[in-house]
Design a protein around this motif. Structure first.
Motif, mmCIF file in Angstrom:
data_model
loop_
_atom_site.group_PDB
_atom_site.id
_atom_site.type_symbol
_atom_site.label_atom_id
_atom_site.label_comp_id
_atom_site.label_asym_id
_atom_site.label_seq_id
_atom_site.Cartn_x
_atom_site.Cartn_y
_atom_site.Cartn_z
ATOM 1 N N GLY A 154 0.305 -1.327 -0.297
ATOM 2 C CA GLY A 154 -0.297 -0.089 -0.325
ATOM 3 C C GLY A 154 1.207 1.245 0.038
ATOM 4 N N LEU A 155 2.254 1.258 -0.798
ATOM 5 C CA LEU A 155 3.085 2.397 -0.985
ATOM 6 C C LEU A 155 2.655 2.797 -2.030
ATOM 7 N N ASP A 156 2.241 2.543 -2.577
ATOM 8 C CA ASP A 156 2.460 2.686 -4.623
ATOM 9 C C ASP A 156 2.271 4.496 -4.290
ATOM 10 N N GLY A 157 3.438 5.314 -4.619
ATOM 11 C CA GLY A 157 3.450 7.204 -4.760
ATOM 12 C C GLY A 157 3.739 7.498 -3.753
ATOM 13 N N TYR A 158 4.595 6.203 -3.222
ATOM 14 C CA TYR A 158 5.068 6.728 -1.651
ATOM 15 C C TYR A 158 6.808 7.485 -1.912
ATOM 16 N N GLU A 159 7.217 6.512 -3.606
ATOM 17 C CA GLU A 159 9.101 5.761 -3.604
ATOM 18 C C GLU A 159 9.522 7.437 -3.076
ATOM 19 N N GLY A 160 9.170 7.949 -3.590
ATOM 20 C CA GLY A 160 10.351 9.529 -3.741
ATOM 21 C C GLY A 160 9.911 10.003 -2.221
ATOM 22 N N LYS A 161 9.005 10.335 -2.034
ATOM 23 C CA LYS A 161 9.017 10.628 -0.781
ATOM 24 C C LYS A 161 10.226 10.140 0.861
ATOM 25 N N TYR A 162 10.183 11.019 1.761
ATOM 26 C CA TYR A 162 11.187 10.319 3.030
ATOM 27 C C TYR A 162 10.714 10.228 4.109
ATOM 28 N N PRO A 163 11.638 9.066 4.401
ATOM 29 C CA PRO A 163 11.047 8.778 5.819
ATOM 30 C C PRO A 163 10.087 9.341 6.310
ATOM 31 N N HIS A 164 10.483 10.561 6.918
ATOM 32 C CA HIS A 164 9.352 11.525 8.156
ATOM 33 C C HIS A 164 8.211 11.974 7.525
ATOM 34 N N GLU A 165 8.047 12.013 5.824
ATOM 35 C CA GLU A 165 6.759 11.700 6.144
ATOM 36 C C GLU A 165 5.856 11.200 5.422
ATOM 37 N N LEU A 166 6.339 9.822 6.131
ATOM 38 C CA LEU A 166 5.605 8.816 6.413
ATOM 39 C C LEU A 166 4.707 8.667 8.443
ATOM 40 N N SER A 167 4.326 7.763 8.712
ATOM 41 C CA SER A 167 3.668 7.315 9.793
ATOM 42 C C SER A 167 4.378 6.761 10.297
ATOM 43 N N GLY A 168 4.723 6.075 11.133
ATOM 44 C CA GLY A 168 5.436 5.207 11.551
ATOM 45 C C GLY A 168 4.920 3.196 11.409
ATOM 46 N N GLY A 169 3.622 3.098 11.158
ATOM 47 C CA GLY A 169 3.229 1.826 10.409
ATOM 48 C C GLY A 169 3.841 1.354 9.727
ATOM 49 N N MET A 170 4.092 2.914 8.110
ATOM 50 C CA MET A 170 4.108 3.472 6.459
ATOM 51 C C MET A 170 5.897 3.009 6.415
ATOM 52 N N GLN A 171 6.055 3.238 7.711
ATOM 53 C CA GLN A 171 7.822 3.245 7.484
ATOM 54 C C GLN A 171 8.319 1.911 8.051
ATOM 55 N N GLN A 172 7.713 0.861 8.877
ATOM 56 C CA GLN A 172 7.629 -0.454 9.123
ATOM 57 C C GLN A 172 7.624 -1.046 8.266
ATOM 58 N N ARG A 173 6.429 -0.903 7.085
ATOM 59 C CA ARG A 173 6.267 -1.311 6.400
ATOM 60 C C ARG A 173 6.955 -1.125 4.973
ATOM 61 N N ALA A 174 7.151 -0.347 5.085
ATOM 62 C CA ALA A 174 8.304 -0.009 3.770
ATOM 63 C C ALA A 174 10.213 -1.102 4.264
ATOM 64 N N GLY A 175 9.830 -0.800 5.937
ATOM 65 C CA GLY A 175 11.015 -1.324 6.023
ATOM 66 C C GLY A 175 11.509 -3.476 5.408
ATOM 67 N N ILE A 176 9.463 -3.523 5.632
ATOM 68 C CA ILE A 176 9.830 -5.097 5.274
ATOM 69 C C ILE A 176 10.120 -5.058 3.253
ATOM 70 N N CYS A 177 9.590 -3.892 3.655
ATOM 71 C CA CYS A 177 10.010 -4.682 1.573
ATOM 72 C C CYS A 177 11.655 -3.971 1.148
ATOM 73 N N ARG A 178 12.305 -3.875 2.267
ATOM 74 C CA ARG A 178 13.552 -3.661 2.530
ATOM 75 C C ARG A 178 14.354 -4.982 2.921
ATOM 76 N N ALA A 179 13.374 -5.827 3.589
ATOM 77 C CA ALA A 179 13.889 -6.993 3.722
ATOM 78 C C ALA A 179 13.730 -7.558 2.774
ATOM 79 N N LEU A 180 12.929 -7.476 1.499
ATOM 80 C CA LEU A 180 12.513 -8.817 0.693
ATOM 81 C C LEU A 180 13.057 -8.476 -0.748
#
Ligand code: ADP
Ligand code: ADP
Length: 227
Positions: free
Chosen positions: A124-150
């Protein structure tokens, strides 16, 4: 074959000027290739310690630990790890953060960029590719972290309370997504969680630890438990 082998594992932390903590004692289990196992137990029973040892981030005190047929003496390239709280690099965009494992391993960025974008869309993070971490909620950052691991499709995925910081609805959604990703990829997954229902939902087997020091209380085969 056996993809993760732990035998006679002991771990003591020995801080200077204080008593050692026996975090893990006599831990033994194996994980077959493509299996999904969960590790549950009360706070302080050594779940994070066990995962860090499997990831090669901290040394063990005694015992044998093999991952993907190799003795674990440091981080292995075929292992990905999701931490309790995503630690994204603040000066990099979400997509650039997800691409870190690709860069570190010097893989073809053009090939993996597409996968990174697909994973971000999946959570659910399409459209956020170019944003910086501080522009996302904690939960969204966590989801991005899961993508990084995968992103680099690691053969072994180690997860420490990956959905702990997420609200209940996102958590359920992520559990379903994770199962889909797992079935597609055939990854071997070890997931630490506080939630027994989540462990039962996700895994083939659940390793239950008891505290002080952390020992295996039980290994529950979920297929057998299902009616
Ligand atoms: P959780 O129960 O959610 O795993 P903890 O509060 O037990 O979280 O631990 C959080 C982090 O702090 C872990 O990475 C752990 O290794 C570290 N930690 C826990 N206890 C100690 C301690 N006594 N000294 C130093 N670090 C610790
Ligand atoms: P869990 O993840 O199940 O909460 P941990 O692996 O974080 O458990 O901790 C297991 C035990 O080891 C606890 O008693 C904790 O306080 C201790 N511990 C964890 N990390 C450290 C550390 N870096 N230094 C000293 N003690 C630690």
């Amino acid at each position: 074959g056996r993809w993760i082998e732990v035998d006679g594992l002991h771990k003591s932390y020995q801080p200077r000027r204080s008593e050692p903590t026996h975090a893990l004692s006599d831990i033994a289990f194996t994980v077959r290739r493509g299996e999904f196992i969960s590790v549950v137990g009360p706070s302080g029973c050594g779940k994070t310690t066990m995962l860090k040892i499997l990831a090669g981030l901290i040394p063990r005190s005694e015992g044998a630990v093999r991952v993907a047929g190799r003795d674990v003496a440091g981080p292995l390239p075929e292992v990905g790890m999701v931490f309790q709280a995503a630690t994204l690099l603040p000066w990099r965009t979400i997509l650039q953060n997800v691409m870190v494992p690709v860069e570190v391993r010097k893989l073809d960025a053009r090939v993996y960029r597409e996968r990174a974008e697909r994973l971000l869309a999946m959570v659910g993070l399409d459209g956020y590719e170019g944003k910086y971490p501080h522009e996302l909620s904690g939960g969204m950052q966590q989801r991005a972290g899961i993508c990084r691991a995968l992103v680099h499709d690691p053969a072994v995925l180690l997860m420490d309370e990956p959905f702990g910081a997420l609200d209940a609805m996102t958590r359920e959604y992520m559990n379903v997504e994770l199962l889909r990703i797992w079935r597609e990829s055939g990854q071997t997954i070890v997931c630490v969680t506080h939630s027994i229902p989540e462990a039962v939902f996700l895994s083939d087997r659940v390793v239950v630890l008891s505290p002080r020091p952390g020992r295996i209380a039980e290994i529950v085969d979920i297929e057998l438990e299902r009616p």
